[in-house]
Scaffold this motif. Structure first.
Motif, short mmCIF file in Angstrom:
data_model
loop_
_atom_site.label_atom_id
_atom_site.label_comp_id
_atom_site.label_asym_id
_atom_site.label_seq_id
_atom_site.Cartn_x
_atom_site.Cartn_y
_atom_site.Cartn_z
N LYS A 73 11.22 14.28 2.14
CA LYS A 73 11.25 14.28 0.66
C LYS A 73 11.09 12.83 0.21
CE LYS A 73 14.98 16.90 0.41
NZ LYS A 73 16.26 17.31 -0.16
N VAL A 74 9.89 12.54 -0.34
CA VAL A 74 9.55 11.15 -0.65
C VAL A 74 9.54 10.92 -2.17
CG1 VAL A 74 7.72 9.40 -0.49
CG2 VAL A 74 8.17 10.92 1.45
N GLY A 75 10.14 9.80 -2.60
CA GLY A 75 10.02 9.37 -3.99
C GLY A 75 9.25 8.07 -4.03
N VAL A 76 8.39 7.90 -5.04
CA VAL A 76 7.69 6.62 -5.14
C VAL A 76 7.90 6.00 -6.52
CG1 VAL A 76 5.91 7.24 -3.43
CG2 VAL A 76 5.45 7.54 -5.86
N LEU A 77 7.89 4.66 -6.50
CA LEU A 77 8.06 3.88 -7.72
C LEU A 77 6.83 2.99 -7.79
CD1 LEU A 77 10.28 3.35 -9.81
CD2 LEU A 77 11.23 1.66 -8.28
N SER A 110 -0.51 3.12 -11.69
CA SER A 110 -1.38 4.28 -11.44
C SER A 110 -0.77 5.33 -10.53
CB SER A 110 -2.74 3.83 -10.91
OG SER A 110 -2.57 2.80 -9.99
N SER A 111 -1.01 6.59 -10.89
CA SER A 111 -0.44 7.73 -10.18
C SER A 111 -1.12 7.91 -8.82
CB SER A 111 -0.67 8.99 -11.01
OG SER A 111 -0.26 10.12 -10.27
N LEU A 112 -0.35 8.39 -7.82
CA LEU A 112 -0.93 8.73 -6.52
C LEU A 112 -1.54 10.14 -6.56
CD1 LEU A 112 1.71 7.50 -3.91
CD2 LEU A 112 -0.16 6.24 -4.93
N ASN A 113 -1.28 10.88 -7.64
CA ASN A 113 -1.77 12.27 -7.76
C ASN A 113 -1.45 13.11 -6.53
OD1 ASN A 113 -2.93 12.06 -10.38
ND2 ASN A 113 -4.57 10.83 -9.47
N ASP A 114 -0.21 13.07 -6.12
CA ASP A 114 0.22 13.82 -4.94
C ASP A 114 1.40 14.70 -5.37
OD1 ASP A 114 1.43 14.72 -2.64
OD2 ASP A 114 1.19 12.82 -1.55
N GLU A 115 1.16 16.02 -5.42
CA GLU A 115 2.21 16.90 -5.96
C GLU A 115 3.39 17.10 -5.02
OE1 GLU A 115 -0.15 21.04 -4.80
OE2 GLU A 115 -0.39 20.07 -6.77
N ASN A 124 0.84 -1.20 0.00
CA ASN A 124 0.00 0.00 0.00
C ASN A 124 0.88 1.25 0.00
OD1 ASN A 124 -1.69 2.13 0.54
ND2 ASN A 124 -2.63 1.21 2.36
N VAL A 125 1.19 1.75 -1.20
CA VAL A 125 2.13 2.88 -1.32
C VAL A 125 1.52 4.15 -0.72
CG1 VAL A 125 3.48 4.30 -2.90
CG2 VAL A 125 3.20 1.89 -3.37
N ALA A 126 0.24 4.43 -1.04
CA ALA A 126 -0.39 5.66 -0.54
C ALA A 126 -0.38 5.67 0.99
CB ALA A 126 -1.81 5.77 -1.07
N GLY A 127 -0.69 4.55 1.59
CA GLY A 127 -0.70 4.45 3.05
C GLY A 127 0.69 4.69 3.63
N GLU A 128 1.71 4.15 2.99
CA GLU A 128 3.09 4.33 3.47
C GLU A 128 3.52 5.79 3.33
OE1 GLU A 128 4.79 1.81 4.97
OE2 GLU A 128 6.40 3.27 5.42
N VAL A 129 3.13 6.43 2.22
CA VAL A 129 3.51 7.84 1.98
C VAL A 129 3.01 8.70 3.14
CG1 VAL A 129 3.09 9.87 0.52
CG2 VAL A 129 3.68 7.67 -0.53
N ILE A 149 7.60 8.01 -10.07
CA ILE A 149 7.85 7.40 -11.38
C ILE A 149 6.88 6.24 -11.57
CG2 ILE A 149 9.48 6.16 -12.85
CD1 ILE A 149 11.72 7.77 -11.72
N ILE A 150 6.14 6.29 -12.68
CA ILE A 150 5.22 5.20 -13.04
C ILE A 150 5.96 4.30 -14.03
CG2 ILE A 150 3.00 4.64 -14.11
CD1 ILE A 150 2.06 7.49 -13.31
N LEU A 151 6.05 3.01 -13.72
CA LEU A 151 6.87 2.13 -14.55
C LEU A 151 6.20 1.75 -15.86
CD1 LEU A 151 8.51 -0.09 -11.80
CD2 LEU A 151 9.65 1.57 -13.28
N SER A 152 4.88 1.58 -15.86
CA SER A 152 4.18 1.31 -17.12
C SER A 152 2.72 1.73 -17.02
CB SER A 152 4.27 -0.18 -17.48
OG SER A 152 3.43 -0.44 -18.58
#
Ligand code: TXA
Ligand code: MG
Length: 318
Positions: free
Chosen positions: A246-250, A254-259, A234-239, A264-267
């Motif tokens: 300063k957080v980076g997500v992979l 689907s995008s988290l839509n969090d500015e 659960n990436v959104a929950g972890e964020v 980075i979206i892999l595909s």
């Protein structure tokens, strides 16, 4: 001046002179040297800061060169080589006494593959010797999938990166050894297990060091960015737990839509092939952004998703 060049003849000359050249393959870039030159092989280990107990993969131009290198090929190895070479499959077989012990870390087996990249196949055809080539990264760090990744690591250490563009598959080959003539997967990789099982039936996976003293390179921590990295479902929950950092997500599709985060979206299309091809480049890129933490999404345990999880698991192990 850049060390990146498309000049195959220059690569031939350097390799013939016992120098190292980084070569493109369909999996990742390799740091290549003449298998019969003690000087070249020693400099592969010292350039990578790789321990001598970790053996190297031998790259040959076609299956016909296999007889010079190994003494026995199990039936299922023949089927696999016929099905997947040139390609992202490495076979571990009984070595012939022509293969120096330095290459195999003293083991009686040698890892060998025919890479599927037109530039490197042409190079191998022109050389009178096979090439030993581990991935062209310092020991433990992220493998290179573009010439610039190698240049950033080794511009002061080697004279040439042979430019073959971005690696189409993007993670290392799948490694298969044999116990009592039966195939065992030592490393998950660019060739999915499902494809292998379609040719030889059910195969065991022994890709942890505890399970397999025969796969000395399978370290728990490997392929790791400098930035602290987590692997979660659960990436959104972890964020949410890391606000103020300063957080980076992979993420896969689907995008988290969090500015407030670097994402980075892999595909976007949800292609595992595309996600695999982009994985290391995305890790390299996030690692340059000066982040406090990278949060990576766990994939479904299916096809290449298994191989991606394997790499992310090792990248995040502390
Ligand atoms: O896709 C690839 O395989 C890339 C490209 C450049 O061909 N090469 C690569 O090499 O990933 P390297 O050195 O990073 O990983 C080789 C792995 C190591 O984990 C090593 O322990 C294992 O192969 N290996 C080599 N010889 C072996 C042997 N005789 N028995 C078991 N494992 C072996
Ligand atoms: Mg490696």
């Amino acid at each position: 001046m850049s060390i990146i060049s498309k000049d195959i003849q220059k690569a031939v000359a350097l390799l013939t002179d016992a120098q190292l050249v980084a070569i493109p393959t369909e999996t990742v870039y390799g740091l290549a040297g003449n298998i019969f030159s003690e000087k070249a092989i020693k400099s592969i280990f010292s350039t990578k800061k790789r321990p001598f107990f970790n053996p190297l993969i031998v790259h040959i131009p076609s299956i016909t060169s296999l007889n010079d290198i190994v003494t026995h090929v199990p039936e299922k190895a023949k089927l696999l080589a016929a099905a997947f070479w040139p390609g992202s499959l490495t076979l571990v077989l009984k070595k012939s006494n022509k293969i120096p012990d330095l290459i195999t870390a003293g083991k009686d087996t040698v890892a060998v593959r025919v890479p599927n990249h037109p530039v490197t196949l042409e190079l191998l055809k022109q050389l009178p010797f096979p090439l030993a080539a581990p991935s062209a990264n310092p020991f433990g760090s992220i493998s290179p999938t573009k010439p610039t990744h190698v240049e950033n690591y080794f511009k002061n250490d080697i004279q040439m990166v042979l430019d073959g563009g971005s690696c189409a598959n993007g993670i290392e080959s799948t490694i298969i050894g044999f116990e009592n003539e039966e195939p065992i997967i030592y490393r998950l990789g660019a060739l999915p297990i499902e494809d292998i099982e379609a040719v030889v039936g059910k195969v065991l996976v022994k890709n942890k060091k505890e399970e397999s003293p025969d796969a000395p390179g399978m370290l728990a921590r490997h392929y790791a960015p400098q930035t602290s990295t987590l692997l979660v479902t659960n990436v959104a929950g972890e964020v949410k737990k890391h606000s103020g950092k300063k957080v980076g997500v992979l993420v896969f599709t689907s995008s988290l839509n969090d500015e407030n985060i670097t994402e980075i979206i892999l595909s976007k299309e949800g292609s595992l092939q595309e996600a695999t091809a982009r994985l290391y480049d995305a890790m390299h890129e996030l690692d340059t952004k000066n982040l406090d933490i990278i949060i990576a999404e766990r994939f479904s345990e299916f096809g290449l998703g298994k191989s991606i999880n394997d790499r992310l698991q090792r990248a995040t192990f502390k």
